[in-house]
Design an enzyme around this catalytic site. Structure first.
Site, short mmCIF file in Angstrom:
data_model
loop_
_atom_site.label_atom_id
_atom_site.label_comp_id
_atom_site.label_asym_id
_atom_site.label_seq_id
_atom_site.Cartn_x
_atom_site.Cartn_y
_atom_site.Cartn_z
N LYS A 79 -2.44 -7.64 -4.94
CA LYS A 79 -3.61 -6.90 -5.42
C LYS A 79 -3.56 -6.82 -6.95
CE LYS A 79 -5.99 -2.47 -4.54
NZ LYS A 79 -5.92 -1.18 -3.81
N SER A 154 -9.95 -0.09 -1.00
CA SER A 154 -10.12 -0.93 -2.15
C SER A 154 -9.34 -2.23 -2.12
CB SER A 154 -9.73 -0.15 -3.41
OG SER A 154 -8.34 0.19 -3.36
N SER A 178 -6.73 2.74 1.29
CA SER A 178 -7.08 1.41 0.79
C SER A 178 -6.27 0.23 1.31
CB SER A 178 -7.05 1.39 -0.72
OG SER A 178 -8.22 1.99 -1.20
N1 GLN Z 1 -11.72 4.99 -0.75
C1 GLN Z 1 -10.88 5.99 -1.35
C2 GLN Z 1 -11.32 6.23 -2.76
O1 GLN Z 1 -12.30 5.70 -3.13
C3 GLN Z 1 -9.45 5.55 -1.30
C4 GLN Z 1 -9.10 4.52 -2.27
C5 GLN Z 1 -7.70 4.07 -2.25
O2 GLN Z 1 -6.96 4.32 -1.29
N2 GLN Z 1 -7.28 3.44 -3.33
O3 GLN Z 1 -10.72 6.95 -3.50
#
Ligand code: GLN
Length: 480
Positions: A79, A154, A178
């Site tokens: 990532k 994400s 995410s």
């Molecule tokens: N979707 C969640 C957010 O927008 C979690 C994101 C994540 O785990 N990086 O914060």
């Protein structure tokens, strides 16, 4: 032979038998990338030359009968929020669009020591804020199962890369879901280890009390193998846990006899798509037929988790993102009259909409006069949520519920409604707030779209969730 289809475990055996070379594996994965990347867009950066060079080094070692690690020569996607020395690391943000780190994150270093073949850096929601990978300033990644739908986020690029066979294994990061949510939406395995088990050094920070790096793989076996090589104490991360990590592959046994599974009623209630709910119920049946005892339980404060998270995470983000000011890192605005204007213009031009929204929310929540009402209150909720889990774990070995309330949604469907987007993480966020380990594994499909089963364990009890996941995988695929 379609080598790109295989798992790391299978490829390692083929490498050891010398029936394939690391170079062949690498070329096979890049042939798949050439075929589908145009449509899927899993990657921000591809590192083909480096990958081939590394693969040839591994082949040399094999030729000389040197011992190779289970990850030697295995193509991996990383990532794009994990620093890679000398290689662009953007967090899918304009503000870091030219950032080349001078060091590698601890996880990446540990993997390089094992001779992994890094294929490239994957697309993500900007600074990991989002649930669909649509918040990338380089454009969205698409779900390989249905190109009209999101891969989740994400870590959508990493999950899509594994699901599309553009990498054998991948790393993601999970602050509120995410890793697990995109794994669920793409039909692969994703694990968020216990907070502090994997070093966050060199991971660009989003919300430091929640962030955790973890594996995204095709199956549970590869998940255990990858976990083995990223865990462990790191003096460079002050939240790193000093613990002797076990060999997680030893947990890969098909046996849940007498294991107690709790199903929190709040996370199986309204808002969960009926097909998702019935797939999870079916999975519970498979596990109870294998000898587990399944019982309903409760996490009474989980309704407040989302609200607490959307104070705590933006508060921490607003502080972490203060460093991107045009002076130290990445992008700087072209023209400005003084330094204050330079800061303002750099940040206005460099950050996307969602990131700005979080910075505003977080700064507001932390401001004098509001601190207690928002941040203080959210921290209290966090403690209640931790207590809920502790209570449930007095009686149960694992908790099981859906990973995502719905299957993959259409691209564009939730972008204009942030609250709708935030709801994608109702089932994953409580787990981050409590710092617990969780895994998402495929447990069926609705209209051909994958459904994820989430298994949560006690702190540092990755072995138990791997055992349950493995048992389910074995018994479920037998039935399929
Ligand atoms: N979707 C969640 C957010 O927008 C979690 C994101 C994540 O785990 N990086 O914060």
């Amino acid at each position: 032979m379609d080598l790109f289809k295989k798992t790391a475990f299978e490829l390692h055996n083929l490498l050891k038998e010398k029936s394939v070379s690391a170079e062949e594996i690498c070329k096979s994965v890049f042939s798949k990338i050439n075929e589908v990347e145009d449509k899927v867009k899993s990657y921000v950066t591809l590192t083909e030359d480096l990958a081939l060079k590394k693969a040839k080094e591994v082949d040399e070692k094999i030729k000389n009968d040197e011992e190779i690690s289970p990850l030697s020569g295995i193509p991996i996607a990383i990532k794009d929020n994990m620093c890679t020395k000398g290689i662009l690391t953007t967090c899918s943000s304009k503000i870091l669009s030219n950032y080349i780190p001078i060091y590698s994150s601890t996880v990446v270093e540990r993997l390089f020591e094992q001779d992994v073949v890094m294929v490239g850096k994957t697309n993500m929601d900007e600074f990991a804020m989002g649930s669909s990978t649509e918040n990338s300033s380089f454009g969205p990644t698409r779900n390989p199962v249905d190109l009209g739908r999101v891969p989740g986020g994400s870590s959508g690029g990493s999950a899509a890369a594994v699901a599309a066979d553009e990498a054998i294994i991948a790393l993601g990061s999970d602050t509120g879901g995410s890793i697990r949510q995109p794994a669920a939406l793409c039909g692969v395995v994703g694990m968020k280890p216990t907070y502090g088990l994997v070093s966050r050094y060199g991971l660009v920070a989003f919300a430091s009390s929640l962030d955790q790096i973890g594996p995204i793989t095709k199956d549970v076996t590869d998940c255990a193998i990858l976990l083995n090589h990223i865990v462990g104490y790191d003096s460079k991360d002050s939240t790193s846990i000093k613990t002797e990590a076990p060999d997680y592959t030893k947990a890969l046994v098909n046996n849940v006899k007498g294991l107690r599974i709790g199903v929190p009623k709040e996370l199986m209630a309204e808002g969960i798509q009926p097909e998702v709910k019935s797939a999870v119920e079916n999975a519970l049946k498979v596990l109870s037929e294998a000898g587990a005892c399944v019982e309903e339980t409760t996490l009474p404060h989980s309704d407040y988790a989302l609200s607490a998270y959307y104070i705590i995470a933006p508060a921490e983000a607003s502080s972490n993102l203060a460093r991107f000011d045009g002076v130290r890192y990445g992008y700087r605005t072209k023209e400005s009259d003084d330094i204050i204007e330079m800061y303002k213009k750099t940040r206005s031009e460099g950050f996307g909409k969602e990131v700005k929204r979080r910075i505003m929310l977080g700064t507001y929540a932390l401001s004098a006069g509001y601190y207690e009402a928002y941040y203080g209150q959210a921290q209290k909720i966090r403690t209640l949520i931790i207590d809920d889990f502790n209570k449930a774990f007095e009686k149960f070995d694992v908790l099981i519920f859906p990973t995502s309330p719905t299957v993959a949604f259409k691209i564009g469907e939730r972008v204009s409604d942030p609250l709708q987007m935030y709801l994608s993480d109702v089932c994953t966020i409580p787990v981050n707030l409590a710092g617990l380990p969780g895994i998402s594994i495929p447990c069926g499909k609705a209209d051909n779209l994958p459904i994820g089963l989430q298994i949560i364990g006690k702190s540092l009890n990755e072995e138990t969730i791997l055992k349950v996941a493995y048992t389910f995988e074995q018994n479920f695929s037998l039935k399929a």
